[in-house]
Design a protein around this motif. Structure first.
Motif, mmCIF file in Angstrom:
data_model
loop_
_atom_site.group_PDB
_atom_site.id
_atom_site.type_symbol
_atom_site.label_atom_id
_atom_site.label_comp_id
_atom_site.label_asym_id
_atom_site.label_seq_id
_atom_site.Cartn_x
_atom_site.Cartn_y
_atom_site.Cartn_z
ATOM 1 N N VAL A 93 57.496 63.401 64.554
ATOM 2 C CA VAL A 93 57.821 63.272 63.140
ATOM 3 C C VAL A 93 56.737 63.998 62.335
ATOM 4 N N PHE A 94 57.161 64.810 61.349
ATOM 5 C CA PHE A 94 56.240 65.603 60.533
ATOM 6 C C PHE A 94 56.515 65.354 59.057
ATOM 7 N N ASP A 95 55.511 65.627 58.220
ATOM 8 C CA ASP A 95 55.780 65.683 56.786
ATOM 9 C C ASP A 95 56.200 67.104 56.435
ATOM 10 N N LEU A 96 56.510 67.344 55.161
ATOM 11 C CA LEU A 96 57.019 68.657 54.759
ATOM 12 C C LEU A 96 55.953 69.747 54.779
ATOM 13 N N SER A 138 57.330 57.280 49.923
ATOM 14 C CA SER A 138 58.724 57.695 49.823
ATOM 15 C C SER A 138 58.818 59.214 49.815
ATOM 16 N N GLY A 139 59.820 59.751 50.503
ATOM 17 C CA GLY A 139 59.993 61.194 50.544
ATOM 18 C C GLY A 139 60.786 61.638 51.748
ATOM 19 N N ILE A 140 60.853 62.957 51.927
ATOM 20 C CA ILE A 140 61.597 63.568 53.022
ATOM 21 C C ILE A 140 60.641 63.883 54.171
ATOM 22 N N TYR A 141 61.062 63.560 55.379
ATOM 23 C CA TYR A 141 60.277 63.835 56.579
ATOM 24 C C TYR A 141 61.173 64.531 57.606
ATOM 25 N N LEU A 142 60.526 65.215 58.543
ATOM 26 C CA LEU A 142 61.232 65.962 59.574
ATOM 27 C C LEU A 142 60.985 65.324 60.928
ATOM 28 N N TYR A 143 62.022 65.340 61.774
ATOM 29 C CA TYR A 143 61.835 64.945 63.175
ATOM 30 C C TYR A 143 62.316 66.092 64.060
ATOM 31 N N ARG A 144 61.496 66.438 65.043
ATOM 32 C CA ARG A 144 61.726 67.636 65.863
ATOM 33 C C ARG A 144 61.811 67.242 67.330
ATOM 34 N N LEU A 145 62.930 67.601 67.946
ATOM 35 C CA LEU A 145 63.140 67.333 69.369
ATOM 36 C C LEU A 145 63.078 68.652 70.131
ATOM 37 N N SER A 146 62.166 68.732 71.111
ATOM 38 C CA SER A 146 62.013 69.929 71.939
ATOM 39 C C SER A 146 62.322 69.590 73.383
ATOM 40 N N ALA A 147 62.996 70.516 74.041
ATOM 41 C CA ALA A 147 63.277 70.386 75.477
ATOM 42 C C ALA A 147 63.347 71.790 76.049
ATOM 43 N N GLY A 148 62.473 72.098 77.001
ATOM 44 C CA GLY A 148 62.416 73.462 77.521
ATOM 45 C C GLY A 148 61.945 74.404 76.431
ATOM 46 N N LYS A 149 62.698 75.481 76.201
ATOM 47 C CA LYS A 149 62.354 76.455 75.174
ATOM 48 C C LYS A 149 63.175 76.257 73.904
ATOM 49 N N SER A 150 63.881 75.149 73.813
ATOM 50 C CA SER A 150 64.761 74.913 72.671
ATOM 51 C C SER A 150 64.261 73.735 71.845
ATOM 52 N N PHE A 151 64.671 73.721 70.587
ATOM 53 C CA PHE A 151 64.335 72.579 69.746
ATOM 54 C C PHE A 151 65.384 72.415 68.654
ATOM 55 N N GLY A 173 54.177 70.150 57.434
ATOM 56 C CA GLY A 173 54.051 70.475 58.847
ATOM 57 C C GLY A 173 53.028 69.651 59.595
ATOM 58 N N ARG A 174 52.468 68.634 58.959
ATOM 59 C CA ARG A 174 51.484 67.787 59.622
ATOM 60 C C ARG A 174 52.181 66.735 60.475
ATOM 61 N N GLU A 175 51.772 66.631 61.742
ATOM 62 C CA GLU A 175 52.400 65.667 62.623
ATOM 63 C C GLU A 175 51.961 64.250 62.268
ATOM 64 N N ILE A 176 52.926 63.393 62.063
ATOM 65 C CA ILE A 176 52.650 61.993 61.736
ATOM 66 C C ILE A 176 52.638 61.138 62.986
ATOM 67 N N LYS A 177 53.579 61.403 63.885
ATOM 68 C CA LYS A 177 53.675 60.582 65.083
ATOM 69 C C LYS A 177 54.376 61.358 66.192
ATOM 70 N N LEU A 178 53.776 61.328 67.398
ATOM 71 C CA LEU A 178 54.447 61.809 68.594
ATOM 72 C C LEU A 178 55.252 60.626 69.127
ATOM 73 N N VAL A 179 56.558 60.638 68.891
ATOM 74 C CA VAL A 179 57.407 59.484 69.188
ATOM 75 C C VAL A 179 57.744 59.389 70.664
ATOM 76 N N ASP A 180 57.973 60.542 71.291
ATOM 77 C CA ASP A 180 58.387 60.550 72.697
ATOM 78 C C ASP A 180 57.858 61.816 73.354
ATOM 79 N N ASN A 181 57.403 61.687 74.598
ATOM 80 C CA ASN A 181 56.902 62.854 75.320
ATOM 81 C C ASN A 181 56.890 62.541 76.811
ATOM 82 N N GLU A 182 58.056 62.690 77.446
ATOM 83 C CA GLU A 182 58.151 62.373 78.867
ATOM 84 C C GLU A 182 59.459 62.922 79.437
ATOM 85 N N LEU A 183 59.580 62.836 80.756
ATOM 86 C CA LEU A 183 60.792 63.260 81.433
ATOM 87 C C LEU A 183 61.893 62.234 81.181
ATOM 88 N N LYS A 184 63.032 62.708 80.724
ATOM 89 C CA LYS A 184 64.162 61.833 80.445
ATOM 90 C C LYS A 184 65.360 62.244 81.301
#
Length: 287
Positions: free
Chosen positions: A231-234, A265-278, A236-247
């Motif tokens: 999860v990042f703020d607008l 209060s505000g807009i935040y981004l969540y980024r999911l990466s797997a392999g070379k894609s996100f 680009g600062r990372e707020i929390k690494l929510v998940d990072n493992e083999l699923k």
């Protein structure tokens, strides 16, 4: 506005003509009227942000049991005629996999062609987040239009399904034609996603959205992958690494609690990466 039904009438505001009727031989102003009324006083749908129709000819609809035949009555939805089946013990049914884009509340409607010998208590069985509900509708009337089955909170997974069963106690037949799923929530279905690479996974809109303080982020993997969900703020600062493992392949969900990170209060981004894609989604924290 054309009051007399002919092509010579002309809309005007004051003495100014607004349009010119095709082929008209005369130009004459007619009275116009603007009425302002409360929106709730009109039987109109609110703005629709998601509208999906599943016809019996679509791949998301499958039939179980023998005895399904094509109805000869016109007015069916789409390019596939309505299908009918004699009433029975429920062994014959049409299954609709609705696959909504994200968890949330959706309205479900049904379309059919009515006939006097149709069941007046046709079962529409809805599997959703709250369990399983059966709604019985009268298919001997109200044909050739959308009829409301109800509003349900769906999970956004393959568990969400709708069945039209022949387990009716009256009438000679039930009808399966089309199912419509609507959402009136702009945040639920219109969150933008940025993507890169060849995507072999899905990232769903978080729910609820807006949220305070908790929300659920869901995703589906086609194959086992090492995933990173942050999860990042607008800025680009990372707020929390929510998940990072083999699923493993399949559906996954992660809870995010904003109260643990003192978010405003505000807009935040969540980024999911797997392999070379996100994939990147947007969510709103509202305190």
């Amino acid at each position: 506005m054309n009051l007399d039904g002919g092509g010579s009438s002309q809309m005007a505001v004051g003495t100014t003509l607004i349009n010119r009727p095709e082929g008209g031989t005369a130009q004459r102003a007619i009275p116009t009227m603007l009425a302002v009324t409360i929106a709730d006083s009109l039987p109109l749908l609110p703005p629709v942000y998601y509208n999906k129709v599943i016809d019996t000819g679509d791949s998301l609809c499958t039939l179980t049991g023998t005895g399904w035949t094509t109805s000869g009555i016109s007015g069916f939805w789409g390019g596939t005629p309505s299908l009918i089946c004699t009433t029975g013990n429920g062994e014959q049914y049409a299954r609709f996999r609705i696959r909504v884009p994200s968890p949330g509340q959706y309205r479900v409607d049904a379309w059919w062609v009515a006939a006097s010998n149709r069941a007046n208590n046709t079962p529409f069985i809805v599997k959703y987040a709250g369990g399983v509900d059966t709604v019985r509708l009268d298919q001997s009337v109200n044909g050739l239009k959308w009829n409301s089955i109800g509003t349900f909170n769906f999970t956004g997974t393959d568990a969400d399904e709708i069945y039209i069963s022949n387990f009716a106690q009256t009438g000679q037949s039930i009808c399966a034609d089309a199912i419509r799923i609507l959402s009136f929530d702009s945040l639920l279905t219109s969150a933008e996603k940025e993507e890169a690479g060849n995507i072999n996974f899905e990232l769903y809109n978080n729910y609820p959205n807006p949220f305070n303080p908790e929300t659920t982020i869901s995703y589906r993997l086609v194959t086992p992958e090492i995933v990173t969900l942050s999860v990042f703020d607008l800025l680009g600062r990372e707020i929390k690494l929510v998940d990072n493992e083999l699923k493993e392949a399949g559906y996954h969900r992660v809870e995010f609690n904003s109260s643990l990170y003192d978010l405003s209060s505000g807009i935040y981004l969540y980024r999911l990466s797997a392999g070379k894609s996100f994939l990147v989604g947007k969510m709103i924290c509202m305190k």
